[in-house]
Design a protein around this motif. Structure first.
Motif: not given
Length: 598
Positions: A484-501
């Motif tokens: 979760p802390q690296v590259g596209e994984h981190a970006r996708l994690l942040e995207w999920h956080r944004t959508l849920i917010a």
């Protein structure tokens, strides 16, 4: 606290209480309706079992603790001894709540409830509302999905046992998270099931994919129904569990006047009123029938929500291009539009996969939050030949689109653990049966099951189905928490956080009003297509629009409105003002990309 052992064994001539600590057996006394009791009180931590008609000692069908496994003696568990700290927890309505499906054994390298609790902060930061635990009922062996449980009142000892579940729920509540327990009442596993020694828990009057059905409508059924209902009430009362996902309720064959689920729904509602907090029931049903979420007073089963597989099939087939098996009727954008507005695709029409008409229409007044939807879950991933996730095949832009379609839908969204960062670890089918014959049967059955599904064409070459019994199959399925802390994984994690917010703060996106959801397909395809769909979709949620460019080229999409603003963007999308009076506002975005405007 101590307990006085009782057991239902209606056909027995004699039942003895077996106490293995000193090798004694005490005769039990027969009461009404085939119930037997012992005139002795057993304190917490005492091992015991029941011997029917002089036979071997068997575990208690209502055992709360099986520390030596499902073949060993039961142990008295004092559920009241736990020091709860969740007095301030008022509960949570599961309808519309973001749910996170978690398998205890593979969520962490340790594979325990205690270790899982150490990652609750991750779920809070993600924005999750409900943690749904795959079944924790005791089963034979150490590793497994949990759907072959046989001690339905006990917690699998390798996960930490019953006290560990209480601690996990308490910790979840401290983090503001509800806990949903996946429970399996439609069948029992093949090893350690001793219920037939006691009474007619199963019946040959009905058959299921697993063999004889659980007895819900034949002689003695009232006691089997109590065994099921009492277990759910106990999880809610003594373990503070907030909700239950009921596995494959279409396999609960019940031709009695009052369906088991209606009985369960009414009893759970009564307990909810007593406890003063919501208790949710979510049905996994393959019937495409809203009877499951219709109130019991209106002849329904009274569930709060039900899974809607059709939404998954529509999203998955569109984004991946897969059309094999049950995806055969899916993949067209208009089918996705139906799924996102109706919940069901098949509502009485022909299901090609089943070869017959399937489902019933969804009444307009059924709220979207009554349907639990997902782009991945344990079945849809684990029952693939290689247990491969969508993230093994889809580029980041399509994974972003997948997340937006589910999380910003009018339904109740569910995420499979690791999905939020596009985990590259598979989630495969794994077992740990100690019996050689059973292990071989499971291994051979798995290979036969995937012999004719067209997997070679899908994967582009020969496929070797992982051996469920190989420890490496289990090990490969454990989440990699370095991702979760690296590259596209981190970006996708942040995207999920944004959508849920966004779902939390934008009323249009939080709403379950299906009448305010519509889908525009640009351009509308005029011919059959193969492979992943290439085009542009706009999902309108009231005054908010989710624009998905599923092509490799830039797109300009009219969104109307009055000076809409970008709420979230996976790509470098931008709002473009009208070029002339009377023209619409538009969004420009590269492909593949997703922009949310409102």
């Amino acid at each position: 606290m101590s307990v006085r052992p009782t057991v239902w064994a209606p056909a027995a001539a004699r039942v003895d209480l077996d106490l293995p600590a000193d090798g004694t057996r005490l005769p039990m006394h027969r009461g009404d309706d085939g119930w037997w009791s012992a005139e002795v009180d057993l304190p917490h931590g005492t091992d015991y079992g029941f011997a029917v008609d002089g036979g071997p000692a068997r575990p208690d069908p209502r055992s709360g603790w099986q520390p030596a496994g499902v073949h060993g003696p039961s142990r008295v568990f004092d559920a009241a001894a736990f020091a709860w700290s969740d007095d301030g927890w008022s509960g949570l309505d599961v309808r519309g709540a973001v749910t996170y499906e978690l398998h205890v054994g593979t969520f962490t390298p340790e594979g325990t409830l205690e270790a899982a609790a150490q990652h609750l902060d991750h779920l809070v930061h993600l924005g999750v509302d409900v943690v749904e635990l795959l079944p924790v009922a005791a089963f034979n062996g150490r590793h497994g999905w949990g759907y072959d449980g046989v001690a339905l009142w006990a917690v699998h000892e390798p996960y930490g046992g019953p006290a560990a579940l209480q601690a996990f729920v308490d910790a979840a509540h401290a983090h503001g998270l509800a806990v949903c327990l996946d429970v399996v009442h439609n069948h029992l596993g093949p090893s350690g099931n001793y219920l037939a020694d006691f009474g007619p828990y199963l019946t040959d009057a009905h058959q299921t994919p697993w063999g004889a059905a659980v007895n819900l409508d034949q002689d003695g059924a009232e006691h089997v129904r109590r065994w099921i209902c009492d277990s759910v009430l106990r999880w809610a009362r003594d373990f503070h569990v907030d909700a239950f996902r009921l596995d494959a309720v279409h396999a609960l064959v019940d031709e009695s006047e009052r369906h088991l689920l209606a009985q369960l729904s009414d009893e759970v509602a009564d307990l909810s009123a007593t406890l003063g907090r919501p208790l949710g029931l979510v049905a996994e049903s393959d019937l495409n029938d809203v009877r499951s979420v219709t109130a019991t007073r209106d002849g329904g089963w009274g569930m709060d929500a039900q899974w809607a597989d059709d939404v998954h099939h529509a999203v998955h087939a569109l984004l991946t291009g897969e059309r094999h098996g049950y995806y055969v009727d899916f993949g067209d954008p208009q089918v996705l539009a139906t799924a996102l507005t109706q919940g069901f695709v098949h509502t009485g029409d022909l299901s090609t996969f089943r070869g017959r008409p399937w489902g019933r229409p969804v009444p307009e007044d059924v709220d979207g939050h009554r349907f639990v939807v997902f782009s991945a879950n344990h079945d849809q991933v684990g029952n693939r030949a290689l247990g491969d996730r969508p993230s093994a095949h889809l580029p980041p832009g399509r994974l972003a689109a997948q997340a937006a379609l589910v999380l910003l839908s009018p339904f109740t969204p569910l995420l499979l653990m690791g999905e939020e960062w596009g985990a590259r670890t598979p989630w495969q089918f794994f077992t740990d049966h100690p019996e050689p014959d059973l292990a071989a049967a499971v291994r051979d059955g798995r290979r036969r099951e995937f012999g004719g599904h067209g997997w070679e064409e899908l994967y582009g070459g020969p496929v070797t189905v992982p051996d469920p019994q190989d420890p490496a199959t289990f090990a490969a399925s454990v989440l990699d928490w370095s991702e979760p802390q690296v590259g596209e994984h981190a970006r996708l994690l942040e995207w999920h956080r944004t959508l849920i917010a966004l779902r939390r703060v934008v009323p249009d996106l939080a709403s379950g009003d299906r009448s305010r959801t519509r889908v525009t397909v640009l351009p509308a395809p005029d011919a059959p297509h193969a492979g992943p769909w290439q085009g542009v979709l706009v999902v309108h949620r009231g005054a908010t629009s989710v624009v998905l460019n599923l092509t490799d080229a830039p797109a300009r999409v009219d969104v109307g409105g009055s000076a809409p603003r970008v709420l979230a963007s996976w790509s470098t999308g931008a709002v473009v003002p009208p070029a002339e009076d009377g023209a619409a506002w538009a969004v420009e975005l590269p492909g593949p990309g997703v922009v949310v405007v409102g």
